[in-house]
Design a protein around this motif. Structure first.
Motif, PDB file in Angstrom:
ATOM      1  N   ALA A   2       0.844  -1.180   0.000  1.00 39.03           N
ATOM      2  CA  ALA A   2       0.000   0.000   0.000  1.00 39.03           C
ATOM      3  C   ALA A   2       0.887   1.239   0.000  1.00 39.03           C
ATOM      4  CB  ALA A   2      -0.908   0.003   1.226  1.00 39.03           C
ATOM      5  N   ARG A  20      -4.228   7.458  -1.797  1.00 34.39           N
ATOM      6  CA  ARG A  20      -3.763   6.327  -1.011  1.00 34.39           C
ATOM      7  C   ARG A  20      -4.446   5.066  -1.515  1.00 34.39           C
ATOM      8  NH1 ARG A  20      -5.510   6.088   3.721  1.00 34.39           N
ATOM      9  NH2 ARG A  20      -3.733   5.429   4.944  1.00 34.39           N
ATOM     10  N   VAL A  22      -4.152   0.446  -2.130  1.00 38.18           N
ATOM     11  CA  VAL A  22      -3.516  -0.845  -1.925  1.00 38.18           C
ATOM     12  C   VAL A  22      -3.369  -1.493  -3.291  1.00 38.18           C
ATOM     13  CG1 VAL A  22      -5.720  -2.033  -1.491  1.00 38.18           C
ATOM     14  CG2 VAL A  22      -3.581  -3.049  -0.679  1.00 38.18           C
ATOM     15  N   LEU A  71      -7.906   3.265  -0.590  1.00 40.99           N
ATOM     16  CA  LEU A  71      -8.036   2.862   0.801  1.00 40.99           C
ATOM     17  C   LEU A  71      -9.237   3.531   1.462  1.00 40.99           C
ATOM     18  CD1 LEU A  71      -4.423   2.809   2.273  1.00 40.99           C
ATOM     19  CD2 LEU A  71      -5.682   1.038   1.076  1.00 40.99           C
ATOM     20  N   PHE A  77      -1.551   1.986   6.163  1.00 45.67           N
ATOM     21  CA  PHE A  77      -0.894   1.192   5.130  1.00 45.67           C
ATOM     22  C   PHE A  77      -0.615  -0.225   5.617  1.00 45.67           C
ATOM     23  CE2 PHE A  77       0.912   5.398   3.422  1.00 45.67           C
ATOM     24  CZ  PHE A  77      -0.107   5.521   2.489  1.00 45.67           C
ATOM     25  N   ALA A  80      -3.797  -2.195   5.364  1.00 39.47           N
ATOM     26  CA  ALA A  80      -4.137  -2.407   3.960  1.00 39.47           C
ATOM     27  C   ALA A  80      -3.291  -3.505   3.326  1.00 39.47           C
ATOM     28  CB  ALA A  80      -3.964  -1.103   3.188  1.00 39.47           C
TER      29      ALA A  80
END
Length: 280
Positions: A2, A20, A22, A71, A77, A80
């Motif tokens: 991610a 943002r 993944v 996300l 992160f 994810a």
């Protein structure tokens, strides 16, 4: 993996710079025999993107179209990055065709088993976990397992499971999450008549497992393998992760910088460590 999109191709309109996301490790072709029959994980032309230990990575266009997902608000992160293995667990549980309240015996108590527990509990199952490592079994309880069976203390796993099931019939279903021939064979002995067995743990190429074929035939036991994930399971994984269905602290216990990756693997080569998030 991610991260944040640093640049997008000129033809891409669904994602934007600074977003943002993944990124999953594969995408099906959509056109082969298996894709057209709804089993894209078996795609003859599965495009893979392996390896994320870099500050930047170029994601192929086909994977971008299928398996790059924004996300949910507030998702880290680290959380994810669990979407890919959790999607594999959801795939396995979906193929189990659970009925609410069924007892599922899970062989193995490692990192992947904890994600399987979360997927099973989301499906309404009662979960028994079999393993040999006391610390891992405690983590299984923390992940939501209803009971654990320590095979060191109770070496007869079949009797232990039967004692914990209605009428001592055995488990309604079994998921093998170790990947050894002997535990594949054990799974057949744990399940009740008419039960289902998911062979989730992959054995080494050329492995042979000896099973009671008489029991499989006359007691109508169904065995099947499960491999990889599908884009639909990835979306489900992200939704459940955003709802807190997985305690990420039971899977990731540290963050390390990129330049410590080699040392981390060397130090934990023989250990049963939790995962580490590589943060850049």
């Amino acid at each position: 993996m991610a991260g944040v999109i640093s640049e997008v191709g000129s033809d891409l309109t669904t994602l934007r710079e600074g977003q943002r996301v993944v990124v999953l490790n594969s995408a099906p072709c959509d056109h082969c025999f298996f894709c057209e029959r709804g089993t894209p994980e078996l795609c003859d032309n599965l495009e893979l993107l392996n390896g994320a230990y870099a500050e930047y990575i170029r994601v192929p266009a086909h994977i971008t179209r299928h398996n790059v997902h924004p996300l949910p608000e507030g998702m880290s992160f680290s959380a994810a990055a669990l979407a890919e293995p959790f999607a594999c667990a959801l795939h396995a549980v979906d193929k189990m065709r659970l009925r609410p309240g069924e007892t599922i015996a899970l062989i193995g108590a490692g990192n992947m088993a904890r994600l399987l527990i979360c997927a099973l509990k989301a499906g309404g199952a009662r979960v028994l976990v079999l393993g040999r490592n006391a610390e891992r079994l405690q983590l299984a309880i923390a992940a939501g397992a209803d009971e654990v069976i320590d095979l060191v203390a109770e070496p007869d796993g079949v009797a232990a499971v039967r004692r914990r099931t209605a009428g001592e019939r055995g488990a309604d279903g079994v998921i093998e999450a170790v990947g050894k021939a002997e535990t594949w064979a054990l799974s057949v002995r744990l399940v009740r008549k008419g039960g289902r067995i998911c062979l989730f743990g992959g054995c080494a190429a050329g492995s042979k497992a000896e099973v009671d074929t008489h029991r499989i035939h006359y007691e109508e036991i169904a065995l099947f393998g499960v491999f990889h994930h599908r884009p639909s399971y990835v979306r489900q994984a992200l939704e459940l992760l955003s709802q807190g269905a997985v305690r990420t602290d039971l899977l990731i216990d540290r963050e390390i910088p990129l330049d410590e990756v080699v040392c981390f693997f060397a130090a934990n080569r023989e250990a049963s460590a939790l995962k580490a998030a590589v943060i850049m």
